[in-house]
Enzyme design. Structure first.
Site, PDB file in Angstrom:
ATOM      1  N   SER A 134       1.076  -1.254  -0.053  1.00  0.00           N
ATOM      2  CA  SER A 134       0.194   0.131  -0.091  1.00  0.00           C
ATOM      3  C   SER A 134       0.898   1.124   0.098  1.00  0.00           C
ATOM      4  O   SER A 134       1.757   1.306  -0.812  1.00  0.00           O
ATOM      5  CB  SER A 134      -1.055  -0.095   1.154  1.00  0.00           C
ATOM      6  OG  SER A 134      -1.758   1.131   1.173  1.00  0.00           O
ATOM      7  N   TYR A 148      -4.632   8.467  -6.191  1.00  0.00           N
ATOM      8  CA  TYR A 148      -3.984   7.425  -5.666  1.00  0.00           C
ATOM      9  C   TYR A 148      -4.184   7.063  -4.381  1.00  0.00           C
ATOM     10  O   TYR A 148      -4.256   5.821  -3.777  1.00  0.00           O
ATOM     11  CB  TYR A 148      -2.185   8.042  -5.489  1.00  0.00           C
ATOM     12  CG  TYR A 148      -1.265   6.973  -5.047  1.00  0.00           C
ATOM     13  CD1 TYR A 148      -0.869   5.995  -5.942  1.00  0.00           C
ATOM     14  CD2 TYR A 148      -0.712   7.369  -3.802  1.00  0.00           C
ATOM     15  CE1 TYR A 148       0.307   4.962  -5.484  1.00  0.00           C
ATOM     16  CE2 TYR A 148       0.357   6.227  -3.466  1.00  0.00           C
ATOM     17  CZ  TYR A 148       0.715   5.300  -4.085  1.00  0.00           C
ATOM     18  OH  TYR A 148       1.471   4.259  -3.675  1.00  0.00           O
ATOM     19  N   LYS A 152      -5.510   3.342  -2.798  1.00  0.00           N
ATOM     20  CA  LYS A 152      -4.727   2.523  -1.706  1.00  0.00           C
ATOM     21  C   LYS A 152      -5.717   2.408  -0.404  1.00  0.00           C
ATOM     22  O   LYS A 152      -5.646   1.393   0.033  1.00  0.00           O
ATOM     23  CB  LYS A 152      -3.471   3.518  -1.397  1.00  0.00           C
ATOM     24  CG  LYS A 152      -2.508   3.189  -2.439  1.00  0.00           C
ATOM     25  CD  LYS A 152      -1.979   2.049  -2.700  1.00  0.00           C
ATOM     26  CE  LYS A 152      -0.678   1.906  -3.700  1.00  0.00           C
ATOM     27  NZ  LYS A 152      -0.359   0.542  -3.852  1.00  0.00           N
TER      28      LYS A 152
END
Length: 273
Positions: A134, A148, A152
């Protein structure tokens, strides 16, 4: 006793460091990359210990086929490192629909395909370790990284759920949240078209990035070996020095906010008998 690894995104960056660390101590590694020519040097150095596999994690069928090939080739898989992914940099207002879809498709869906493909083999063995890469951005959001973070944060929730589901089968699960490392990762990042309204924010963020202490990928590789060897590995761990201080402050602020607004939360519940 040596282990057999399956590692995605092995061509460069932390993925490459993980592969090199495992091979250097005598483990076997099925290493995937979109272009396997990037793995030629590893083949030349480690011979049959490395199995290069061409893989685009967008392709679910290809992911399942690659995992099956690795299992057939080496006889078992002990550690799966789902690492393939990239960063999309841009303010939420700047990113396009396609950029967001591509980000989620790779970082979230691609990771899910790897985990789903590997799990039946590990469950059959009654052992194994699923390690999902992650990011510090998986537990705290930062400017210009909304897409992003979304990818994650999504995988963090899914893998935390997975850990609870597969513990009964003897399968271990860990989420690794790296900070910044001195890798070629920036070269693979995608940038949204810059809107002038966010220029000052972008300049400030760039200035901050220049002050950061970036970690050594080789050290991350050694840490990955220790994690894979742990009898009782954690559900989550940071890699690098940045995550702890950042998240400690963020979580303290979250707890304070929830506490400050608890009266409203109770009010929103409605009358209780």
């Amino acid at each position: 006793m040596s282990k057999t690894w399956f590692v995605t995104g092995a061509s460069r960056g932390l993925g490459r460091a993980f592969v090199e660390a495992a091979l250097s101590r005598g483990d076997n590694v099925a290493a995937t990359a979109r272009d396997t020519t990037s793995l030629t040097a590893l083949q030349e150095k480690y011979g049959k210990a490395v199995l290069p596999l061409a893989l685009d994690v967008h392709n679910r069928e290809a992911v399942f086929a690659s995992v099956a090939e690795a299992r057939a080739h080496f006889g078992r898989i002990d550690v799966v490192v789902s690492n393939a992914g990239y960063g999309l940099l841009g303010a939420v207002e700047e990113i396009t629909e396609q950029q967001l879809r591509d980000q989620i498709e790779t970082n979230l869906f691609g990771s899910v395909w790897v985990l789903q493909a590997a799990l039946p083999h590990l469950r059959e063995q009654g052992s194994g370790h699923l390690i999902q890469i992650s990011s510090v951005a998986g537990v705290t959001a930062m400017p210009l990284g909304g897409a992003y973070a979304a990818s994650k944060w999504g995988i963090e929730g899914l893998v935390e759920t997975l850990a609870q589901e597969v513990a009964q089968f003897g399968v271990k699960v860990t989420i690794v949240e790296p900070g910044g490392y001195a890798t070629e990762g920036a070269a693979g990042a995608v940038h949204a078209q810059v809107a002038p309204q966010y220029a000052a924010l972008r300049e400030g963020f760039a200035a901050l990035a220049e002050t950061l202490e970036f970690g050594d990928p080789a050290a991350a590789g050694r840490a990955m070996l220790a994690l894979a060897d742990a009898e009782e590995p954690p559900l989550r761990t940071f890699f690098g020095v940045q995550g702890g201080p950042i998240v400690e402050a963020v979580y303290a602020d979250r707890l304070k906010t929830w506490t400050d607004w608890q009266d409203l939360a109770v009010e929103a519940h409605g009358d209780r008998a």
